[in-house]
Scaffold this motif. Sequence first.
Motif, PDB file in Angstrom:
ATOM      1  N   HIS A   1      47.887  32.285  35.643  1.00 24.79           N
ATOM      2  CA  HIS A   1      49.486  31.765  35.304  1.00 24.79           C
ATOM      3  C   HIS A   1      50.002  31.753  34.196  1.00 24.79           C
ATOM      4  CE1 HIS A   1      49.080  28.672  39.413  1.00 24.79           C
ATOM      5  NE2 HIS A   1      48.456  29.809  39.296  1.00 24.79           N
ATOM      6  N   VAL A   2      49.816  31.340  33.508  1.00 27.21           N
ATOM      7  CA  VAL A   2      50.105  31.668  31.611  1.00 27.21           C
ATOM      8  C   VAL A   2      49.116  31.984  31.071  1.00 27.21           C
ATOM      9  CG1 VAL A   2      51.645  30.347  29.218  1.00 27.21           C
ATOM     10  CG2 VAL A   2      51.965  29.591  32.315  1.00 27.21           C
ATOM     11  N   ALA A   3      49.069  33.520  29.768  1.00 29.87           N
ATOM     12  CA  ALA A   3      48.412  34.194  29.268  1.00 29.87           C
ATOM     13  C   ALA A   3      48.800  34.803  28.340  1.00 29.87           C
ATOM     14  CB  ALA A   3      47.209  34.890  29.864  1.00 29.87           C
ATOM     15  N   GLN A   4      48.443  34.802  27.234  1.00 29.59           N
ATOM     16  CA  GLN A   4      49.141  35.133  25.979  1.00 29.59           C
ATOM     17  C   GLN A   4      49.770  36.464  25.936  1.00 29.59           C
ATOM     18  OE1 GLN A   4      45.659  36.447  22.507  1.00 29.59           O
ATOM     19  NE2 GLN A   4      44.878  34.534  24.295  1.00 29.59           N
ATOM     20  N   THR A   5      48.968  37.798  26.736  1.00 28.07           N
ATOM     21  CA  THR A   5      49.453  38.730  27.418  1.00 28.07           C
ATOM     22  C   THR A   5      49.663  38.576  29.079  1.00 28.07           C
ATOM     23  OG1 THR A   5      47.259  39.548  28.174  1.00 28.07           O
ATOM     24  CG2 THR A   5      47.418  39.186  25.956  1.00 28.07           C
ATOM     25  N   VAL A   6      50.640  40.136  28.389  1.00 26.80           N
ATOM     26  CA  VAL A   6      51.168  39.803  29.985  1.00 26.80           C
ATOM     27  C   VAL A   6      49.790  40.553  30.948  1.00 26.80           C
ATOM     28  CG1 VAL A   6      52.691  41.504  31.796  1.00 26.80           C
ATOM     29  CG2 VAL A   6      53.327  40.644  29.492  1.00 26.80           C
ATOM     30  N   ARG A   7      49.981  39.383  31.737  1.00 27.25           N
ATOM     31  CA  ARG A   7      48.305  39.702  33.083  1.00 27.25           C
ATOM     32  C   ARG A   7      48.990  40.330  34.390  1.00 27.25           C
ATOM     33  NH1 ARG A   7      44.132  40.300  32.576  1.00 27.25           N
ATOM     34  NH2 ARG A   7      42.806  39.408  33.514  1.00 27.25           N
ATOM     35  N   PRO A   8      48.384  41.321  35.165  1.00 24.19           N
ATOM     36  CA  PRO A   8      48.654  41.459  36.473  1.00 24.19           C
ATOM     37  C   PRO A   8      48.540  40.816  36.968  1.00 24.19           C
ATOM     38  CG  PRO A   8      46.282  42.146  35.691  1.00 24.19           C
ATOM     39  CD  PRO A   8      46.746  41.796  34.826  1.00 24.19           C
ATOM     40  N   VAL A   9      49.509  40.284  38.329  1.00 25.02           N
ATOM     41  CA  VAL A   9      49.899  39.684  38.672  1.00 25.02           C
ATOM     42  C   VAL A   9      48.831  39.157  39.931  1.00 25.02           C
ATOM     43  CG1 VAL A   9      51.188  38.847  41.791  1.00 25.02           C
ATOM     44  CG2 VAL A   9      52.276  40.374  39.749  1.00 25.02           C
ATOM     45  N   ARG A  10      48.310  39.504  40.334  1.00 27.97           N
ATOM     46  CA  ARG A  10      46.213  39.781  41.051  1.00 27.97           C
ATOM     47  C   ARG A  10      45.538  40.719  40.588  1.00 27.97           C
ATOM     48  NH1 ARG A  10      50.137  40.292  45.095  1.00 27.97           N
ATOM     49  NH2 ARG A  10      50.696  37.645  44.843  1.00 27.97           N
ATOM     50  N   GLU A  11      44.267  40.426  41.121  1.00 30.27           N
ATOM     51  CA  GLU A  11      43.437  40.922  40.903  1.00 30.27           C
ATOM     52  C   GLU A  11      42.033  41.022  41.306  1.00 30.27           C
ATOM     53  OE1 GLU A  11      41.917  41.245  36.366  1.00 30.27           O
ATOM     54  OE2 GLU A  11      42.338  39.354  35.961  1.00 30.27           O
ATOM     55  N   LEU A  12      41.789  41.829  42.153  1.00 30.13           N
ATOM     56  CA  LEU A  12      40.820  41.468  43.115  1.00 30.13           C
ATOM     57  C   LEU A  12      39.103  41.304  42.224  1.00 30.13           C
ATOM     58  CD1 LEU A  12      39.267  41.974  45.872  1.00 30.13           C
ATOM     59  CD2 LEU A  12      38.423  44.321  44.790  1.00 30.13           C
ATOM     60  N   ILE A  13      38.694  40.236  42.755  1.00 31.28           N
ATOM     61  CA  ILE A  13      37.950  39.484  41.622  1.00 31.28           C
ATOM     62  C   ILE A  13      36.241  39.715  42.257  1.00 31.28           C
ATOM     63  CG2 ILE A  13      38.751  38.560  39.820  1.00 31.28           C
ATOM     64  CD1 ILE A  13      37.797  35.637  40.742  1.00 31.28           C
ATOM     65  N   GLY A  14      36.544  39.545  44.077  1.00 33.84           N
ATOM     66  CA  GLY A  14      35.468  39.944  44.793  1.00 33.84           C
ATOM     67  C   GLY A  14      35.501  40.168  46.409  1.00 33.84           C
ATOM     68  N   TYR A  15      34.627  40.340  46.745  1.00 32.62           N
ATOM     69  CA  TYR A  15      34.828  40.977  48.981  1.00 32.62           C
ATOM     70  C   TYR A  15      33.477  40.904  49.110  1.00 32.62           C
ATOM     71  CZ  TYR A  15      32.947  45.814  47.216  1.00 32.62           C
ATOM     72  OH  TYR A  15      32.521  46.562  46.243  1.00 32.62           O
ATOM     73  N   ARG A  16      33.260  41.053  50.534  1.00 32.92           N
ATOM     74  CA  ARG A  16      32.241  40.905  50.870  1.00 32.92           C
ATOM     75  C   ARG A  16      32.731  41.444  52.669  1.00 32.92           C
ATOM     76  NH1 ARG A  16      26.954  38.657  50.415  1.00 32.92           N
ATOM     77  NH2 ARG A  16      25.799  39.550  52.023  1.00 32.92           N
ATOM     78  N   ARG A  17      31.602  42.217  52.995  1.00 30.98           N
ATOM     79  CA  ARG A  17      31.968  43.269  54.610  1.00 30.98           C
ATOM     80  C   ARG A  17      31.315  42.089  55.163  1.00 30.98           C
ATOM     81  NH1 ARG A  17      32.529  47.547  58.274  1.00 30.98           N
ATOM     82  NH2 ARG A  17      33.214  48.286  55.845  1.00 30.98           N
ATOM     83  N   VAL A  18      32.076  41.375  56.442  1.00 30.52           N
ATOM     84  CA  VAL A  18      31.465  40.504  57.734  1.00 30.52           C
ATOM     85  C   VAL A  18      31.324  40.757  58.781  1.00 30.52           C
ATOM     86  CG1 VAL A  18      31.538  37.446  58.023  1.00 30.52           C
ATOM     87  CG2 VAL A  18      32.238  38.666  55.472  1.00 30.52           C
ATOM     88  N   PRO A  19      30.464  41.160  59.297  1.00 31.20           N
ATOM     89  CA  PRO A  19      29.976  41.161  61.012  1.00 31.20           C
ATOM     90  C   PRO A  19      30.783  39.813  61.722  1.00 31.20           C
ATOM     91  CG  PRO A  19      28.306  42.137  59.359  1.00 31.20           C
ATOM     92  CD  PRO A  19      28.954  40.947  58.684  1.00 31.20           C
ATOM     93  N   LEU A  20      31.411  40.093  62.366  1.00 27.47           N
ATOM     94  CA  LEU A  20      32.755  38.600  63.118  1.00 27.47           C
ATOM     95  C   LEU A  20      32.052  39.248  64.614  1.00 27.47           C
ATOM     96  CD1 LEU A  20      35.304  37.688  60.984  1.00 27.47           C
ATOM     97  CD2 LEU A  20      32.583  36.329  61.502  1.00 27.47           C
ATOM     98  N   ALA A  21      30.713  39.002  65.747  1.00 24.23           N
ATOM     99  CA  ALA A  21      30.951  39.450  67.015  1.00 24.23           C
ATOM    100  C   ALA A  21      31.899  38.059  67.922  1.00 24.23           C
ATOM    101  CB  ALA A  21      29.563  38.300  67.315  1.00 24.23           C
ATOM    102  N   PRO A  22      32.731  38.689  68.669  1.00 23.09           N
ATOM    103  CA  PRO A  22      33.734  37.840  69.399  1.00 23.09           C
ATOM    104  C   PRO A  22      33.436  36.309  69.361  1.00 23.09           C
ATOM    105  CG  PRO A  22      33.460  39.552  70.616  1.00 23.09           C
ATOM    106  CD  PRO A  22      32.192  39.949  69.623  1.00 23.09           C
ATOM    107  N   GLY A  23      34.400  35.391  68.929  1.00 22.62           N
ATOM    108  CA  GLY A  23      34.378  33.980  68.380  1.00 22.62           C
ATOM    109  C   GLY A  23      33.247  33.780  67.404  1.00 22.62           C
ATOM    110  N   ASP A  24      32.841  33.978  67.103  1.00 21.62           N
ATOM    111  CA  ASP A  24      31.977  33.754  65.800  1.00 21.62           C
ATOM    112  C   ASP A  24      32.821  33.739  64.193  1.00 21.62           C
ATOM    113  OD1 ASP A  24      29.940  33.979  64.723  1.00 21.62           O
ATOM    114  OD2 ASP A  24      29.459  35.977  64.415  1.00 21.62           O
ATOM    115  N   ALA A  25      32.497  32.894  63.714  1.00 19.93           N
ATOM    116  CA  ALA A  25      32.812  32.409  62.613  1.00 19.93           C
ATOM    117  C   ALA A  25      31.383  31.980  61.193  1.00 19.93           C
ATOM    118  CB  ALA A  25      33.289  30.220  62.332  1.00 19.93           C
ATOM    119  N   ARG A  26      31.918  32.620  59.917  1.00 19.77           N
ATOM    120  CA  ARG A  26      31.674  32.190  59.020  1.00 19.77           C
ATOM    121  C   ARG A  26      32.161  31.990  58.111  1.00 19.77           C
ATOM    122  NH1 ARG A  26      27.696  33.169  61.994  1.00 19.77           N
ATOM    123  NH2 ARG A  26      26.334  35.269  62.448  1.00 19.77           N
TER     124      ARG A  26
END
Length: 759
Positions: free
Chosen positions: A665-690
């Motif tokens: 939200h607030v930093a001493q230098t100009v920062r990106p609006v947002r940045e990717l810090i994590g991701y995961r490929r998640v297989p999902l069958a129909p109706g499945d939740a993870r």
Amino acid sequence: MTAETERVDALLAAMTPEEKAGQLGSFWFRPDEPGGDVAPMEGEMTGPQSFEAAIEHGLGHLTRVFGTVPVSVADGVADLRERQTRIQKASRFAIPAIAHEECLTGFTAYGATVYPTPLAWGAAFDPDLVEEVAAAIGRDLRAVGVDQGLAPVLDVVRDYRWGRVEESIGEDPYLVATVATAYVRGLQSTGLVATLKHFAGYSASRSARNHAPVAMGPRELADVLLPPFELAIREGGAGSVMPSYAAVDGAPPTASRTLLTSVLRDEWGFDGTVVSDYWAVPFLRRTHRIAADDDGAGALALAAGVDVELPETVGFAGLAALVRSGAVPEAVLDDAARRVLLQKARLGLLDPDWAPRADDGVDLDSPGNRSLARRLAERSVVLLSNDGTLPLAPGPGRVAVVGTTAVEPRTFLGCYSFPNHVLAKQGGDDLGIAVPTLLDALRVEHAGADVTHAQGAAITGDDRSGFAAAVALAAQADVAIVAVGDLAGLFGRGTSGEGCDAPDLTLPGVQADLVTAVLDTGTPVVLVVVSGRPYALGDLAPRCAAVVQAFFPGEEGGAAIAGVLSGRVDPSGRLPVAVPRTPSSSLPTYRAAPLDQRTDGVSSLDPAPLYPFGHGLSYTTVAYEALTLSASSMPSDGRVDVTVTVRNTGARPAAEIVQLYLTDHVAQTVRPVRELIGYRRVPLAPGDARRVTFTVHADRTSFTGLDLRRVVEPGTFTLAAGRSSEDLPVAAELEVTGRLRVLDGPRVLTTPARVDPAR
């Protein structure tokens, strides 16, 4: 002290300056033939006059025995064996050379599998599969006697017009870092040495021109371009690094002691070798003009931390004389020779019973390789839009296929594939491997339909004479598949690839006009873009029934794309680079600062993409139900678990790429609006939740502060998860508490994730 170190120290003590310098050189058997170069300014460079002269005192590297001209496996193995024997007999210590080859989209050799290009690796968001592919590449290289591979490329995309976007993994440092590190692990698991390219700044060249200067400050370099290299070294254990050609703020990395010694070795603990890019050492004189002659260029590179000059010895040819004259301290020569010899020791090249590996019967395009190539291609195809036309209905029907990309197999292959890198300049249709076209694959996929083709237009040029036939064909069809994009090449011999930079982001040639002409028939159009960079689709995509993007998907790309269109393959690729709305050359990447992502009347140019980073559809629907934090705050050296629940609410299976973004939200230098810090490929069958749980360390909020030190700064952050950088349905705020923390040494570079069944 290890036995390897003791042996190397004993060798150095017995070596003359000439013999030490010999270990820093290389030789390339280049045929004298027409057709163009496979490396920049190749025709202008000359190394030693003979192989005998080059190996008189020993040799560091043999350059591209398999990758220069078409040779069979048997002939290549025999040739490499003969050259290594000559090298061993030529000098007192009988030390063989390290044999290196290109391997960016697979082993760049005749008859070898061509895998999807690195931009497709990024689109797959699947480091585990990339690691598996890299291990397969490494096994093939090792089987024929190769020791080092010149890959992967860790340049973060900064301008989509740059020709080498196809060789890069994407525009996000974390995606590039994690995927490239997986490639390093896979390649080196086979005993091969991986080479990180191009350290650093190359992708930010001014106006996206290859080799152009880089106007970049130290903060952007540290926060955007260096992190992938740091991860690949600290956690991937990469054995070699290649500096970039371009000068960063006036300093060529090949002569930068700051980059090659202070950062790489002193800060990150790198203990491998630094090998120059091809002719980058003499370029210090010839293009950068920071040395008066080639010997001076060699002295600069050696002092900076370059250990081996590739592809042949030009700037390093005078090192021994410079040492004997006192112009170069012998201790500096010793340091480089020690690193090269240690690497040779680890490769087994110093063993008394060493002999070249000689599997001259290995199949470089085995069924296992092709299966891996298809899996990666399938996971990399991105469905950008769909009005329900896809998947195409099975059974009878009339399918019009339009475009050169549908019938030219080379359009599936990157510029560092052997067919485009070497064979294309020799002419003819021989690719050395089977590359089924998209048209072939569609006819297999839709055996009961009438699938016909019209070229319409070439990839380049302004010939519209084929438009009429394409329009007539489409007008009579139930659906038109229009396949457009790039043909990769080198130094202007393609629309994508090294030295093939684009003036803007319009589809090459008159392909955009061809798409418009087919759209005007009223037949539903499925637009398939097969390219090495994203192109502006804002005038086309809204009129299409569906849009599919594939980034040079390799030799199995036709089947992969056809499978996605038919529904045999559930699309799961996500954009590693945004797709622009307009061809403007001034579009920022998604990690831009606030002022670079909004118009608000301050500029007449709208930087908003048509499809953002991380975007991609499937044939089902996935709901993001909740995002929770294990704590609402954490200290500046703490960590927090971030859990998001995803559910497949549709009738088809899916592989959702769950993406986690951070906003400061607030930093001493100009920062990106947002940045990717994590991701995961998640297989999902129909109706499945993870439930996907990311463990976020406070180090992952760090950045380079005003005093150029990396800091974790207390404050308020938003953690948001979702389908893309602009589709983030669940979020929570996190407070980082305590004092500002300075990170001087190793830091947490990744965000681990685990997947559990939803309760």
